[in-house]
Every structure is written in structure tokens, then in C-alpha cells.
Design a protein around this motif. Structure first.
Motif, PDB file in Angstrom:
ATOM      1  N   LEU A 192       0.709  -1.378   0.157  1.00 58.75           N
ATOM      2  CA  LEU A 192      -0.027  -0.158   0.199  1.00 58.75           C
ATOM      3  C   LEU A 192       0.653   1.207  -0.124  1.00 58.75           C
ATOM      4  N   SER A 193       2.061   0.996   0.478  1.00 62.40           N
ATOM      5  CA  SER A 193       2.782   2.372   0.401  1.00 62.40           C
ATOM      6  C   SER A 193       3.300   2.862  -0.919  1.00 62.40           C
ATOM      7  N   ASP A 194       3.096   1.771  -1.911  1.00 65.07           N
ATOM      8  CA  ASP A 194       3.465   2.426  -3.427  1.00 65.07           C
ATOM      9  C   ASP A 194       2.301   2.798  -3.921  1.00 65.07           C
ATOM     10  N   ARG A 195       2.141   4.288  -4.120  1.00 67.03           N
ATOM     11  CA  ARG A 195       0.934   4.798  -4.526  1.00 67.03           C
ATOM     12  C   ARG A 195       0.580   4.477  -5.859  1.00 67.03           C
ATOM     13  N   ALA A 196       1.640   4.644  -6.760  1.00 69.83           N
ATOM     14  CA  ALA A 196       1.453   4.372  -8.074  1.00 69.83           C
ATOM     15  C   ALA A 196       0.618   2.905  -8.462  1.00 69.83           C
ATOM     16  N   LEU A 197       1.302   2.002  -7.556  1.00 70.78           N
ATOM     17  CA  LEU A 197       0.738   0.750  -7.697  1.00 70.78           C
ATOM     18  C   LEU A 197      -0.711   0.590  -7.144  1.00 70.78           C
TER      19      LEU A 197
END
Lengths: 314, 475
Positions: B36-41
Motif C-alpha cells: 500500500l505504500s506504493d501509491r502508483a501501484l
């Protein structure tokens, strides 16, 4: 929140003994793997492929022609060492071409071979026998389901089949199984990766869309296009690749009938390399524009807008 | 239970994106398997599970930015938490803090310094600097007033005006051109496009910045409502701004293509006509007079002939353009299409569409080439209908369908409704497409009701969706 992992759930439904291992650890890994196979992906492509694997869902890839939708499936197959099974869709595709067909010649032979004994009991036995898997000709969809080696199923240009034929795909897309009336239900022996591509010539049915993850592949950003050119065209200089990407972006911003696709950009780049150019001058551009643009009116327009002349050369 | 994901989906639905129950479930599953910390993902994952149409993507992106812009998530549970209690960590870390620093340093920055920073960032294409410059520009020029229920368009406008982007763009293009040793037209055009792309990047950055501040000020749900953009097919054609107009133009081409495919398919499927008695009896001779093999007549292509009479005066011009485009794009579905345009004079424009593969080109030429102004250039429906009747009424047959496009705002001229009555008598049907909402009809100088008795139907046609539905029905 105690819901089962989607892969586990599907494996249980399919009656698989163990849950197939996930193929990718992270979207980042996918990008790397694809790049090794000369396919430059972006964030969206990697994320959706990752999700497709984790959620065990098919991916519907949509976008203009020539942006690498089919190549994506190929590259994914290559990168996980799987066999690509391809179903090319066209108008008039039916289940005997897509799913399965009974090998009726072989059935006839079987009947003839068994005729000499000939009693009614024999016939009942025979009837059961000729509708066995042995007499089934598998077509791409069934083949992908029954395969035991790793496979990637590609259903290409799904927008070309009629709306009614789409329904053929639904069972396989959501349940990974095929029902054959004489034989029963054939369940997948593994969870294959499935890609569907569409050129968006018609609206696909809600039912189909709902079963898939959606990925829109548009024209690449200028940086990505440059990298694609560098990766796919041997012997091209950085400067030329950058320039080509720039010209193509400018062309796409014009209101053309058919904007240049990535495939055409690559053709153009190869041509310029063969011609031994290090930079694009106006003259080269004017002479080779027909590789990028396929309509005379587009070529005229591009010549006028980009090169500031009214008449194209040649 | 209130939860962020649920609210987000409710917002998507409110904006017109159809999100089904099973897609909601998919999204909920997707957020459990991703980092979840990967915003683009996260953005891509939600897009893949919730949005199934490329045209809906801009609406999704706007909503996503509003809902998830300055939040970071450590666990899935937070996603299902109450929306109105922003996690203190989320606000503390991430962009909020960075802005604090930026703000501190920037208060000393003068306008000249800002312009310099901006120019450098754009010139080098440095994302970090660009973001910093955008933040600074917003602080300086936007004049964000806390608590006001606005969508930020005015703040954006104010910031952009102060930055004098046009001049900046020119400067960039010239500088880029100077770098190169060639200076032909191609090089010039390329540097211009490059400069333009960078300026667009800056604009997007500024818009994002303003939105972030507004979210902080008023909360996501409230803001989402004010920045909600309609889907292209739901844009009100009469009140579209320039950007929306461009969106409409883009949406129109695939729309008309899809409509044509659908109609052609429908026609093909109705393959059989009624029983051909003569042929069937003939065939029955070989079976001793028993009609075993039924023969059918080939289907009669009941293609209607369409006559479009469009008001192209200022207020409804764009609507007329879209309709003409759409009707001509699917002209293969009609036996014939003739188009007339009028303001207070009337002119036939069918010939513009002949032999042109792209109706958009022909539509673009209408304004320049049609002779539609007889007197003062204010719509006069009565006069236009009279002219039409006089010149073309004898060419109407019982297979002609007339479409009249316009808001029926007649500038208090005479209505001449009796002309429409006669046209109706001569042809198959008269339809009126009105781009105004039904509640405005007959207010002021609108005289729809005077024509209404002689029309088969008067259809409210404010959006592409309504237009497509009507034209599809017609063919």
C-alpha cells in the motif's frame, strides 16, 4: 476480512491439490523480467500483470492498434517460460473453433472397427466410448485449460467476435472450466494467465468486462518511447532515438486519421538507421514520412504542420 | 459501515462510472495483496479493478487524487476505516511535512526568484524542482481561502495568470532551439512542442498542489463533489468549456464508429424477410405440391432518408456540429442524408460531406462555406422553414424523416408553424432535437410548444449519450 486468498479459493474450487505458487514477487520484478525480454513496460502494465497473477483474474488490454498489446502477452509468456496459446478472434468464430470439436472421423473409425462383434450391449459400451476425451479435438481455449505445462492464454482482438459469441468465453474466464455436454465439466489443471486484447471497435459486454482486470495501453510517454526505440533498434544513437520520439509525439498531437503506432515508429527508426542518419533533417523527414503515416491526407497535413511546406516530396 | 474504499466507490458511481458489486469485491481483494505504500501501484490496482473503459480514466484519476492524495497507509485496515478521521501519521509524514519546509524557505523567495526557479526547473525537466516551484507558486498567487466550498478552478486560474505561462513557453522554446545547431522548421516545431509539454506538466503539478491543499482544508468527500467532472458522454454540449469541447470531439469519433458497427450488425441479423409465396410454390412442385422448403423474400432494406435542418447560430452551433457529424458518420445506415443549416437564411450543405471520409472535416467547413445569414444573423426559425418549404418541399417523400435541431429561440420572430404542419403531411415523420433542458422550453423567446403539435416527438438532447440513443433508434 477473513476472506480466503483468491488463489486459494480458486484452487479449492478447481480441486487442485496444492495452490499454484505466485509467479511474481512484485511489480518491480515484472518490469525487470519484461525488460529482459525486450518489452519495456510502465507502472500500469506491471501493476496490472502483478494483480492478474495474485487475484487469478484475466486481463483485458485495450488501446489503439500497434501499442504492444499482443506483444505484452508474448513477453509475459517468455519471461515466465510458459507456452503462449493464442486464439485469434474474428467474426463468425464459433465454439468448434474456439473450444472443442468432436473428432468425428475418428469416431466413425471406432464404430466401424467395433462393428463385427455387434450386439446391443456392445453398442451401449461403444456409445460411451466414442464420447471420451480421446475423441475430442481441443481448440485453444480447452487446450489452455487442460495443459499441464505452464501456459499463457491470449485471446486476441476479442472485439471482433459477435456479442453472442462473447458468452462462450465467460465460463472459462470466471471459473477456468469448460462444460462439455457429453463429457461433463473439464476443470483447469492449473491457473493459467489470460490476456484478452481489444482495439475498442465496439463496446464489450458488461459481463465480460466484469470478469477481467482492465488495462488501457495508450501511446507511450516520450521517455518510454525513446527507451523502446533504443531497446528494439540495434545500432541507433541516443540522439536519434530522442529526436524520433519527439517527432512522433508532435505527429500524434496533430489531428490525424491514424496516428503513428509504436510499431510504425520502430519501422521508421530502422529505416533511418539503415540510411545511416545520425540526426533527422527536414529532408529526411519529408522523404520517409510515409513509413509513419498511411494516409495521403495525413502525410500532407504533417508536412504542412511540421515542415512548414505545402507540398510533400515525392 | 463507513469506509474509505466504499466512499471512494460511491464517489465514482456518483460521477457516472458504473461499478458493480463484484468489482467492489475485486478492489477490496486487490488492496490486500499489494504494497500500500506504493501509491502508483495502488492507483493502478484500483483502476484495473474498478474502471473498465479508457474514457472514464480521467474521472477516476481526479477522484483518486482527491481521496488518496495526502494519505499514506500502513495497513489494509486503515482503508476500511472511517473516512472523516484522518490518521495523524498520514498527515504528518509524506507531502505535508515537505510542504512545511518548502513554505518556510519560500516566504523569503521573491517573485523574480520564483520565476527563475520555475524557468530552471522547466528547462532541465527536473521533477523535484518543478514540484517545489509549483508549491511556491500556489502559496504566492492562488490566495487559497480556507473553508470556501469551491473546486479550485479559480485558484488555478489566478495562479496561472500570474505566472505568465505563455511568455515562459516561448522563452523555453527559443532557448531549446538555440541549443541546437539547426534551425529549420522541423527543429522549431519540435522545440515548441517540447516546451508545450513541459508547461502542461507544470499546470498539472499546480492543479495537484491546489487540490491537495483543498483536501486538507475541507476533506476528501466534500471536495470530490465540487471537482467532480462529468464523463465525456454526459457533458452538457451547450455549456461545455474549451477543454470539455475537446473531450467531446475526441469521444465523438469512436462513438459514431461503434454506433455504425452496432447498427450494421443489427441489420445483418434480421436476415429473413416474409415468406415468398411464389418461390415457395415453385419449389413445392418437386415435392408433389407439399411446401417443404419455405423460401423467404430478401429483407427490404427499410433505410430511411434523413433530412437534417440545423440551427447553427452561436448558442447551439456546437450541438448542430456534433449531430451532423454523427448522422453523416453513420450515413451508410440511411438511404440518403441531406443536411441544411440556417440562421435566418437557409443553405444546403450535403455536398460538403460528399466524398469526404471524415465528417469532421466537412463539419469544420460549414461555418466558412454555408450562406446562412440573410439579414441580421439572429436565428429566425420561421423564415428558415419558409425558405426550406419553398425550395425543397416538393422533393420530400413518404420515406423522408426530418430532424430539426435547435433550441427554438426565435428572437420573437414569426413562428410559421403551419410550414412544419405541411412538411409533416408530406414526409414520414418530423423530429425535433432540442439541446436545452426540458425545464427551459417555452421560457423567454423559446417557442417549442408552437411547433410541438406537428412533430412526432420533441427530444431533449443535451449530451452525446442522449444523442447517440436517439440516432440509434432512428436507423
Amino acid at each position: 476480512m477473513s476472506a480466503l486468498d483468491p488463489r486459494e479459493e480458486l484452487a479449492k474450487r478447481l480441486g487442485l491439490l496444492q495452490v499454484p505458487p505466485v509467479r511474481f514477487d512484485s511489480p518491480h520484478e515484472i518490469q525487470k523480467l519484461l525488460a529482459e525480454n525486450d518489452y519495456l513496460s510502465d507502472d500500469a502494465i506491471a501493476s496490472v500483470t502483478f494483480l492478474a497473477d495474485r487475484l487469478a483474474k484475466p486481463v483485458l488490454v485495450e488501446g489503439p492498434a500497434g501499442t504492444g498489446k499482443t506483444a505484452l502477452a508474448q513477453a509475459v509468456a517468455d519471461s515466465i517460460g510458459a507456452r503462449l496459446i493464442r486464439l485469434q478472434c474474428y467474426e463468425g468464430l464459433d465454439e468448434s473453433k474456439a473450444l472443442y470439436e468432436w473428432n468425428y472421423r475418428k469416431q466413425l473409425l471406432r464404430i466401424q472397427a467395433g462393428r463385427s462383434e455387434g450386439s446391443s450391449e456392445e453398442w451401449a459400451h461403444l456409445e460411451e466410448d466414442i464420447f471420451a476425451e480421446e475423441f475430442l479435438l481441443t481448440r485453444p481455449l480447452l487446450e489452455a485449460i487442460t495443459a499441464t505445462d505452464p501456459v499463457v492464454l491470449l485471446i486476441d482482438e476479442v472485439d471482433r467476435v459477435e456479442l453472442e459469441t462473447e458468452a462462450l468465453l465467460l465460463e472459462i474466464l470466471s471459473e477456468y472450466q469448460v462444460s462439455i455436454p457429453e463429457l461433463g465439466t473439464v476443470r483447469a489443471k492449473q491457473i493459467p494467465m489470460v490476456f484478452l486484447t481489444s482495439n475498442n471497435t465496439r463496446e464489450l459486454s458488461e459481463a465480460l468486462k466484469r470478469r477481467c482486470l482492465y488495462l488501457y495501453v495508450g501511446y507511450p510517454s516520450i521517455e518510454r518511447e525513446r527507451d523502446i526505440i533504443l531497446a528494439r533498434v540495434p545500432g541507433i544513437s541516443d540522439v536519434l532515438a530522442e529526436q524520433i520520439a519527439q517527432v512522433v509525439r508532435s505527429l500524434r498531437s496533430l489531428d490525424l486519421k491514424k496516428a503513428p503506432s509504436v510499431a510504425e515508429t520502430l519501422d521508421w527508426a530502422r529505416t533511418l538507421v539503415v540510411l545511416g542518419r545520425e540526426e533527422i533533417g527536414e529532408k529526411d523527414a519529408a522523404e520517409t514520412l510515409h513509413i509513419l503515416l498511411k494516409y495521403q491526407s495525413d502525410i500532407e497535413r504533417a508536412t504542412k504542420e511540421l515542415l512548414g511546406r505545402s507540398k510533400p516530396v515525392a | 459501515m463507513l469506509n474509505l474504499l466504499g466512499d471512494f466507490i460511491a464517489e465514482l458511481r456518483a460521477a457516472g462510472i458504473p461499478v458493480s458489486m463484484s468489482e467492489h469485491v475485486d478492489a477490496a481483494r486487490a488492496v490486500q495483496v499489494i504494497d500500500l505504500s506504493d501509491r502508483a501501484l495502488m492507483k493502478n490496482s484500483l483502476a484495473a479493478t474498478l474502471v473498465k473503459d479508457g474514457d472514464h480514466m480521467p474521472v477516476f484519476v481526479t477522484a483518486f487524487e482527491v481521496f488518496f492524495a495526502n494519505r499514506s497507509f500502513n495497513s489494509v485496515a486503515e482503508l476500511f476505516d472511517d473516512l472523516e478521521a484522518p490518521s495523524p501519521e498520514g498527515a504528518g509524514s509524506g507531502p505535508g511535512e515537505a510542504r512545511g519546509e518548502g513554505g518556510g524557505a519560500s516566504s523569503t523567495m521573491s517573485a523574480a526568484e520564483l520565476a527563475d526557479l520555475l524557468y530552471r526547473a522547466l528547462r532541465e525537466g527536473n521533477r523535484e524542482d518543478l514540484r517545489r516551484a509549483a508549491r511556491e507558486a500556489v502559496t504566492r498567487y492562488a490566495g487559497v481561502e480556507p473553508g470556501r466550498p469551491v473546486g479550485g478552478t479559480y485558484y488555478l486560474y489566478r495562479t496561472l495568470r500570474n505566472l505568465e505561462l505563455d511568455a515562459l513557453e516561448q522563452r523555453l522554446a527559443q532557448a531549446a532551439l538555440a541549443d541546437q545547431n539547426t534551425s529549420d522548421d522541423l527543429a522549431e516545431r519540435l522545440s515548441r512542442d517540447e516546451a508545450h509539454a513541459r508547461i502542461e506538466q507544470l499546470k498539472a503539478e499546480i492543479e495537484r498542489e491546489i487540490r491537495e491543499r483543498l483536501v486538507e482544508d475541507r476533506g476528501a468527500a466534500a471536495l470530490a463533489k465540487s471537482v467532480r467532472k462529468p464523463l465525456p458522454e454526459d457533458i452538457d454540449v451547450m455549456h461545455a468549456n474549451r477543454e470539455e469541447m475537446a473531450q467531446l470531439e475526441r469521444a465523438l469519433r469512436p462513438l459514431s464508429r461503434k454506433l455504425a458497427v452496432r447498427l450494421a450488425r443489427r441489420r445483418r441479423r434480421r436476415r429473413r424477410g416474409p415468406v415468398d409465396l411464389r418461390h415457395t410454390v415453385r419449389r413445392s412442385l418437386s415435392t408433389g405440391g407439399v411446401p417443404i422448403d419455405l423460401r423467404f423474400k430478401p429483407p427490404r432494406p427499410a433505410k430511411p432518408e434523413i433530412i437534417v435542418i440545423a440551427d447553427i447560430s452561436g448558442s447551439v452551433a456546437s450541438f448542430a456540429r456534433f449531430t451532423l457529424h454523427l448522422v453523416h458518420a453513420i450515413s451508410s445506415q440511411f438511404s440518403k442524408v441531406r443536411s441544411f443549416v440556417f440562421v435566418d437564411g437557409l443553405d444546403e450543405v450535403s455536398q460538403l460531406f460528399e466524398g469526404v471520409d471524415d465528417p469532421a472535416e466537412a463539419v469544420a467547413r460549414i461555418n466558412a462555406e454555408a450562406d446562412v445569414i440573410a439579414f441580421d444573423g439572429h436565428s429566425d426559425y420561421g423564415r428558415a422553414f419558409l425558405t426550406f418549404h419553398e425550395r425543397f418541399a416538393d422533393q420530400l417523400t413518404k420515406r423522408s424523416t426530418i430532424l430539426i435541431l435547435g433550441d427554438a429561440r426565435n428572437n420573437y420572430h414569426q413562428a410559421h408553424a403551419e410550414v412544419i404542419a405541411d412538411l409533416k403531411y408530406r414526409c414520414k415523420a418530423v423530429y425535433w432535437l432540442n439541446p436545452e433542458p426540458t425545464s427551459y422550453w417555452n421560457s423567454g423567446d423559446s417557442i417549442v410548444s408552437q411547433y410541438a403539435p406537428y412533430c412526432e416527438r420533441i427530444v431533449e438532447c443535451r449530451t452525446l449519450r442522449q444523442l447517440e440513443a436517439f440516432v440509434g433508434e432512428l436507423a
